[in-house]
Design an enzyme around this catalytic site. Sequence first.
Site, PDB file in Angstrom:
ATOM      1  N   HIS A  14     -37.604   5.753 -17.753  1.00 11.66           N
ATOM      2  CA  HIS A  14     -38.445   6.576 -18.627  1.00 11.66           C
ATOM      3  C   HIS A  14     -39.252   5.693 -19.567  1.00 11.66           C
ATOM      4  O   HIS A  14     -39.066   5.727 -20.773  1.00 11.66           O
ATOM      5  CB  HIS A  14     -37.579   7.541 -19.429  1.00 11.66           C
ATOM      6  CG  HIS A  14     -37.275   8.805 -18.689  1.00 11.66           C
ATOM      7  ND1 HIS A  14     -36.163   9.577 -18.953  1.00 11.66           N
ATOM      8  CD2 HIS A  14     -37.928   9.440 -17.692  1.00 11.66           C
ATOM      9  CE1 HIS A  14     -36.154  10.626 -18.157  1.00 11.66           C
ATOM     10  NE2 HIS A  14     -37.212  10.570 -17.373  1.00 11.66           N
TER      11      HIS A  14
ATOM     12  N   HIS B 276     -32.805  17.580 -16.227  1.00 11.45           N
ATOM     13  CA  HIS B 276     -32.899  16.115 -16.241  1.00 11.45           C
ATOM     14  C   HIS B 276     -32.582  15.561 -14.846  1.00 11.45           C
ATOM     15  O   HIS B 276     -31.644  16.006 -14.208  1.00 11.45           O
ATOM     16  CB  HIS B 276     -31.913  15.550 -17.274  1.00 11.45           C
ATOM     17  CG  HIS B 276     -32.141  14.108 -17.589  1.00 11.45           C
ATOM     18  ND1 HIS B 276     -31.785  13.103 -16.718  1.00 11.45           N
ATOM     19  CD2 HIS B 276     -32.705  13.497 -18.644  1.00 11.45           C
ATOM     20  CE1 HIS B 276     -32.101  11.939 -17.250  1.00 11.45           C
ATOM     21  NE2 HIS B 276     -32.681  12.152 -18.418  1.00 11.45           N
TER      22      HIS B 276
ATOM     23  N   GLU C  56     -31.148  12.954 -13.846  1.00 11.38           N
ATOM     24  CA  GLU C  56     -29.761  12.470 -13.692  1.00 11.38           C
ATOM     25  C   GLU C  56     -28.820  13.625 -13.361  1.00 11.38           C
ATOM     26  O   GLU C  56     -27.986  13.532 -12.458  1.00 11.38           O
ATOM     27  CB  GLU C  56     -29.293  11.783 -14.989  1.00 11.38           C
ATOM     28  CG  GLU C  56     -27.837  11.307 -14.894  1.00 11.38           C
ATOM     29  CD  GLU C  56     -27.303  10.757 -16.214  1.00 11.38           C
ATOM     30  OE1 GLU C  56     -28.063  10.097 -16.954  1.00 11.38           O
ATOM     31  OE2 GLU C  56     -26.119  10.991 -16.517  1.00 11.38           O
TER      32      GLU C  56
ATOM     33  N   SER D 139     -39.990   7.330 -31.544  1.00  6.69           N
ATOM     34  CA  SER D 139     -38.738   7.293 -30.788  1.00  6.69           C
ATOM     35  C   SER D 139     -37.564   7.532 -31.733  1.00  6.69           C
ATOM     36  O   SER D 139     -37.368   6.807 -32.710  1.00  6.69           O
ATOM     37  CB  SER D 139     -38.602   5.922 -30.112  1.00  6.69           C
ATOM     38  OG  SER D 139     -37.241   5.561 -30.007  1.00  6.69           O
TER      39      SER D 139
ATOM     40  N   ASN E 251     -34.367   7.144 -31.317  1.00  5.56           N
ATOM     41  CA  ASN E 251     -33.318   6.111 -31.383  1.00  5.56           C
ATOM     42  C   ASN E 251     -33.820   4.871 -32.125  1.00  5.56           C
ATOM     43  O   ASN E 251     -33.044   4.201 -32.802  1.00  5.56           O
ATOM     44  CB  ASN E 251     -32.740   5.810 -29.995  1.00  5.56           C
ATOM     45  CG  ASN E 251     -33.413   4.698 -29.270  1.00  5.56           C
ATOM     46  OD1 ASN E 251     -33.160   3.537 -29.557  1.00  5.56           O
ATOM     47  ND2 ASN E 251     -34.304   5.041 -28.362  1.00  5.56           N
TER      48      ASN E 251
END
Lengths: 275, 275
Positions: free
Chosen positions: A36, A120, A122, A215, A217
């Site tokens: 990503h 998602h 995943e 972002s 994080n």
Amino acid sequence: MKVKLASSYGFCFGVKRAIKIAESYENSSTMGPLIHNQNEINRLKNDYNVGLYNELGDVKENDTVIIRTHGIPKNDLKELKQKDAKVINATCPFVTTPQQIVKKMSQEQYSILIFGDEEHPEVKGVKSYATDDVHVVQQLSDLNTIHFKYDKIATVAQTTKKKEIYLDIVNHLILKNKEVRVFNTICDATFENQDAARELSKEVDIMIVIGGKNSSNTKQLHSICLENCANSYLIENKNELDNNWFTNHEICGITAGASTPDWIIQEVVDEIQKI
Amino acid sequence: MKVKLASSYGFCFGVKRAIKIAESYENSSTMGPLIHNQNEINRLKNDYNVGLYNELGDVKENDTVIIRTHGIPKNDLKELKQKDAKVINATCPFVTTPQQIVKKMSQEQYSILIFGDEEHPEVKGVKSYATDDVHVVQQLSDLNTIHFKYDKIATVAQTTKKKEIYLDIVNHLILKNKEVRVFNTICDATFENQDAARELSKEVDIMIVIGGKNSSNTKQLHSICLENCANSYLIENKNELDNNWFTNHEICGITAGASTPDWIIQEVVDEIQKI
């Protein structure tokens, strides 16, 4: 200026591994975006001619196709293998684990619960390995509408989810079922970057946090550094560095958000070392 | 006076079952006290000549020996079977379950964690079925000193333990281990008596709670009844009934603590029906 990197920063293990794999297969294509991070995907295209397929139907015979870090659904992988394409698997091992758990637990007649985002990639991949009763929840209240086929439940979590919510969900299941087999598939990478930033920011005179200003994080890393080091700055790249920040300081600590490619970090390090 | 019994009261399923088994084997003996209730053990001795062995060595050939509700250690059971004694198993099925889980999980190379009191006969029995790494904890902090042999942990709980503490313990394990296989072996009997008392006390004019005045679960029942019915009385037996309590009332509800034998309850019911 002396530079010290955090013991853990930037891309996680699985992303770094996938990039290395892609770099070693020039002229290949990835099945879905490899990671990503658009900057990095552009770089792989420019430097290694690594292309991108969004549809299975686009894959041609003798293509070299790299499976993305998030993995792909089981049947897509099967179809790809039948196409006489060369398949290179860059699925993160921490994602392969829940895929295999779900497959095995399904075979052993457990109802499967996946804590994650149904949309998602995943989770789509992990879910596809279930051969029997399987459910995806994002939050505790989603359990209300679920009816499990078995009274034995096996649970896995999307690797990037919060542990606290996972515990809430499994606690609820434990109270209502005979057996809950809880697999801790949450990846510690995010927390490792945070812990390392916390430690480093205690030791240095100035901290540079590299990452997107939007972002979450990266912002989290910046706020952790500010707790220990008032001279902590968030930048997106070397162009935002200001020489005045470094006046009268000796050691500069560096960390980076989980979406920041190593080459952007390296450019910043090189620039600071010149100061 | 009309009498209505709570939908669940007094002895739990496992205790009632063990008493029935003992009553059907006159002149037998139990290995350890059959249940934790001296009144009832005396009655079985007086009415059915059911004796009590405290030591394996006391058992003689051709004896009929009843295994207590809490179960006994695996090797004791084995020794008993080798003695040519007739062995009758009155172990509560809810206790047999964790015994079998511990046995199976040990064979599958899980470290075993038992949440319970190490000195309780049930826990001694359950623990004895482990053939590999096994630990007993009473509280969360006990985990600090434990080193598990494997990173796959299977957990069971003593049937009478509190669920909240069990969840605290397993949550801690989930965060630290790859897989935690949580078996909910806590028995709902206590909660069923409480729920039934709550419901019944809303419907009746007067509630009689029968049980020991020092019994914590009986006092708990009394306090639940008082929330819905001000005319709630705790008595130990029929002799404590007071006719004045029943004046101008029509329906009397009855519940009893988990250590109250049915015959004491029956005597109270008969007495109230005469009022």
